[in-house]
Scaffold this motif. Structure first.
Motif, short mmCIF file in Angstrom:
data_model
loop_
_atom_site.label_atom_id
_atom_site.label_comp_id
_atom_site.label_asym_id
_atom_site.label_seq_id
_atom_site.Cartn_x
_atom_site.Cartn_y
_atom_site.Cartn_z
N MET A 141 0.89 -1.21 0.01
CA MET A 141 -0.22 0.12 0.05
C MET A 141 0.76 0.87 -0.24
O MET A 141 1.51 1.27 1.28
N GLY A 142 0.40 2.20 -0.73
CA GLY A 142 1.29 3.77 -1.19
C GLY A 142 0.87 4.79 0.27
O GLY A 142 0.33 3.60 1.50
N ASN A 143 1.88 5.96 0.18
CA ASN A 143 1.53 6.72 1.20
C ASN A 143 0.21 7.56 0.74
O ASN A 143 0.16 8.63 1.31
N LYS A 144 -0.51 7.74 -0.30
CA LYS A 144 -1.38 8.65 -1.13
C LYS A 144 -2.54 7.73 -1.54
O LYS A 144 -2.54 6.15 -1.11
N TYR A 145 -4.07 8.56 -0.51
CA TYR A 145 -5.18 7.44 -1.08
C TYR A 145 -5.29 7.31 -2.87
O TYR A 145 -3.94 7.69 -3.52
N SER A 146 -5.98 6.58 -3.85
CA SER A 146 -5.46 6.17 -5.42
C SER A 146 -6.50 7.35 -5.65
O SER A 146 -6.88 8.91 -5.37
N GLY A 147 -5.99 7.91 -7.11
CA GLY A 147 -6.40 8.64 -7.83
C GLY A 147 -7.91 8.94 -7.92
O GLY A 147 -8.13 10.41 -7.59
N LEU A 148 -8.53 7.95 -7.91
CA LEU A 148 -9.66 7.88 -8.13
C LEU A 148 -10.11 8.36 -6.49
O LEU A 148 -11.17 9.55 -6.84
N GLN A 149 -10.17 7.50 -5.42
CA GLN A 149 -9.71 9.04 -4.81
C GLN A 149 -9.68 10.22 -3.93
O GLN A 149 -10.92 10.88 -3.94
N ILE A 150 -8.87 10.25 -4.37
CA ILE A 150 -8.08 12.11 -4.79
C ILE A 150 -8.77 12.48 -5.24
O ILE A 150 -9.70 13.70 -5.30
N GLY A 151 -10.15 12.14 -6.87
CA GLY A 151 -10.31 12.87 -7.73
C GLY A 151 -11.74 12.78 -7.17
O GLY A 151 -12.36 14.10 -7.41
N ILE A 152 -12.87 11.75 -6.60
CA ILE A 152 -13.51 11.85 -6.36
C ILE A 152 -13.74 13.43 -4.96
O ILE A 152 -14.64 13.77 -5.03
N HIS A 153 -12.92 13.29 -3.98
CA HIS A 153 -12.47 13.77 -3.20
C HIS A 153 -12.74 15.80 -3.01
O HIS A 153 -13.65 16.47 -2.49
N TRP A 154 -11.88 16.00 -4.70
CA TRP A 154 -11.87 17.38 -5.19
C TRP A 154 -12.96 17.49 -5.35
O TRP A 154 -13.33 18.25 -5.73
N LEU A 155 -13.90 16.57 -6.23
CA LEU A 155 -14.98 17.00 -7.35
C LEU A 155 -15.76 16.96 -6.43
O LEU A 155 -16.50 18.11 -6.77
N VAL A 156 -15.87 16.12 -5.31
CA VAL A 156 -16.51 16.89 -4.26
C VAL A 156 -16.94 18.28 -3.51
O VAL A 156 -18.36 18.64 -3.60
N PHE A 157 -15.33 18.26 -3.45
CA PHE A 157 -15.09 20.11 -2.87
C PHE A 157 -15.63 20.74 -3.97
O PHE A 157 -16.22 21.71 -3.09
N LEU A 158 -15.65 20.72 -4.69
CA LEU A 158 -15.85 21.77 -6.21
C LEU A 158 -17.81 21.57 -5.91
O LEU A 158 -17.67 22.70 -6.16
#
Length: 176
Positions: free
Chosen positions: A1-18
């Protein structure tokens, strides 16, 4: 496991923010525009709300499949508990809030629009139910300001005060 969320999770997070910004702005700013623009502001608000609902359910399903990357250095168990509680509140708020809003406008019995499309409505209006749902929708939306502020403050505290990687785990990846 990496030290970041997946690209999909990051994308959804910031899209929901907007989308949350869009939904709140549509309601807060509609009073400054001519009254004839109110249906457009309502449509933007509803369209953002539906999008938030779909993305939050998707995000929850993705989150169940892919665990969160570890926080380094590891926080105290009490902090972890508060973080889990905060995320539960966010998931519940941004799933329940759009559902209540949709039930409210459906039960008004009037045509309404989302994404430029006329949506179905109740054959007979139930104004008592619509008013009760509106009261809950407004209360939860106002609570949303506090929850969002607390979430952002916690992320900044993690980054600047506790100096862990909590905030960095959700930041978009840099392109090489």
């Amino acid at each position: 496991m990496g030290n970041k969320y997946s690209g999909l999770q990051i994308g959804i997070h910031w899209l929901v923010f907007l989308l949350v910004i869009g939904a709140y702005c549509a309601m807060e700013l509609r009073g400054f525009a001519p009254r004839s623009y109110r249906p457009w502001f309502n449509m933007v608000h509803v369209s953002c709300g539906i999008s938030i609902l779909v993305l939050m359910v998707t995000r929850l399903l993705v989150r169940l499949k892919y665990p969160a990357p570890p926080i380094v250095p590891k926080p105290k168990p009490m902090m972890t508990g508060f973080a889990h509680l905060g995320h539960l509140v966010i998931y519940l708020l941004f799933i329940v809030l759009p559902v209540i809003g949709l039930l409210m406008i459906y039960n008004r019995g009037n045509p309404w629009m989302a994404f430029g499309i006329v949506m179905p409505h109740a054959a007979e209006a139930n104004f008592d139910l619509a008013d009760a749902l509106k009261s809950w929708h407004v209360t939860l939306a106002n609570l949303g300001y506090f929850v969002i502020a607390l979430h952002a403050a916690a992320a900044l505290m993690h980054h600047y005060f506790w100096k862990d990687n909590t905030l960095l785990r959700m930041m978009p990846r840099k392109r090489s």
